[in-house]
Design an enzyme around this catalytic site. Structure first.
Site, PDB file in Angstrom:
ATOM      1  CG  ASP A 100       2.657   0.310   7.990  1.00 38.26           C
ATOM      2  OD1 ASP A 100       2.236  -0.193   6.934  1.00 38.26           O
ATOM      3  OD2 ASP A 100       1.939   0.481   8.990  1.00 38.26           O
TER       4      ASP A 100
ATOM      5  CG  HIS B 207      -0.502   0.044   2.533  1.00 35.22           C
ATOM      6  ND1 HIS B 207      -0.269   1.236   3.191  1.00 35.22           N
ATOM      7  CD2 HIS B 207      -0.217  -0.937   3.418  1.00 35.22           C
ATOM      8  CE1 HIS B 207       0.142   0.982   4.417  1.00 35.22           C
ATOM      9  NE2 HIS B 207       0.195  -0.324   4.584  1.00 35.22           N
TER      10      HIS B 207
ATOM     11  CD  GLU C 206      -3.101  -1.395   5.229  1.00 30.57           C
ATOM     12  OE1 GLU C 206      -3.134  -2.387   5.974  1.00 30.57           O
ATOM     13  OE2 GLU C 206      -2.637  -0.292   5.608  1.00 30.57           O
TER      14      GLU C 206
END
Length: 341
Positions: free
Chosen positions: A184, A67, A218
């Site tokens: 992330d 993502h 996401e």
């Protein structure tokens, strides 16, 4: 394995702001990289980027994803003193934001710099400056503009609902640690792009027809909800967790057996573990207790596929994150072999 390429695209992608819902600039960067390495991309209605790669076999369609969207903030309202109240986009750890530099992006393509601060920001003025809770009700943005009231801010074109971009502070150290916000999941995006470049450079086709997705939203729960329902297997690449009693570390690829949504597909997870063991890939198998991934979003949307999750171990997730390039390389090795064996 594509180290120079990986280092270059980390700088490009990490320094392009992309909180959930704000996707056009990072999509331009990624589609340009894909074109550079020889892949044609299409952009779907949710701004997900899709690359379809013909496999050696057409017996089934497999998919992988990472993502592009990150955590962020928005302007909730404008205070009478010219500071901005904030609301979170996704789940950043609020106390880690106190003192961070940021930019406010207006709807009219104007950006203003600022700093995220506690509402008691001075030890010489506020008795509770050191003890006040740092949550989204007690954090504001101080703009680097001459604003003394709400009207001054409105005249700049800033309004409720404008995005606030948090400075990622991306650094790769001499010891190959990647320190940044939003590892992330931008590290996984860079890992997949590096795998695609390696496949193209080696003139290697995947074993099966393969769909590669670069997903948005996401971080707010519905990123992969629109995946093609023809896919049979879906291995998403997202960060591995580190801490407490978990096995993850910054030098290995994590293979997740279960997260907060339940177990991943037993057979597909076993297949990934076997590939890692047979090829001396540094890996751990782990449980992620407070975590959800794009596999869960796809399953909830009714995609009938086996699903698995892999990714580089990342320290201090949703705060000031860190991993080592070694963990990204191990993730790349596993993904490459999964797609080509």
């Amino acid at each position: 394995m594509q180290e120079a390429f990986l280092r270059r695209i980390i700088k490009q992608i990490f320094l392009t702001d992309s909180p959930s819902g704000y996707s056009l600039k990072v999509n331009e960067v990624v589609t340009n990289i894909l074109a550079e390495i020889g892949y044609k991309a299409e952009v779907l209605n949710k701004n997900t980027i899709l690359v379809k790669i013909e496999g050696k076999s057409h017996d089934k369609i497999v998919a992988t994803s990472a993502h592009l969207d990150t955590l962020g903030l928005m302007v909730r309202s404008i205070n009478n003193d010219g500071t901005l109240r904030v609301t979170n986009v996704g789940g950043p750890i609020a106390p880690t934001l106190d003192g961070e530099y940021c930019k406010v992006q207006t709807r009219f393509n104007k950006a203003y710099s600022g700093t995220i601060l506690s509402t008691s920001p001075s030890a010489h003025v506020y008795q509770d400056s050191k003890t006040l809770i740092r949550d989204f009700d007690h954090l504001v943005v101080r703009l680097d503009e001459r604003v003394n009231n709400k009207d001054d801010v409105l005249k700049l074109g800033i309004n409720n609902g404008d995005y606030i971009f948090i400075d990622p502070k991306t650094v790769i150290t001499e010891s190959n640690f990647l320190k940044s916000r939003f590892i992330d999941d931008k590290a996984s995006v860079c890992a997949i792009l590096s795998v695609l470049k390696e496949m193209h450079d080696q003139n290697e086709k995947p074993k099966y027809d393969t769909y590669v997705y670069f997903v948005h939203q996401e971080e707010v729960g519905h990123g992969a909800a629109a995946l093609d329902k023809k896919i049979s297997e879906f291995v998403t690449v997202d960060m591995g967790c580190i801490g407490s009693d978990l096995a993850g570390n910054e030098y290995s690829v994590s293979i997740c057996a279960k997260d907060s949504g339940g177990p991943y597909s037993y057979e597909l997870t076993n297949k990934l573990i076997k590939i890692a063991k047979d090829n001396n890939i540094k890996h751990v198998v782990d449980i992620f207790p407070y975590y959800g991934s794009d596999v869960g979003a796809a399953w909830h949307a009714g995609v009938d596929c086996q699903g698995a999750l892999i990714g580089p171990g990342v320290s201090a997730s949703h705060g000031m994150e860190r991993t080592n390039l070694e963990a990204i390389f191990e993730t790349m090795k596993l993904l490459y072999l999964y797609l080509t064996l």
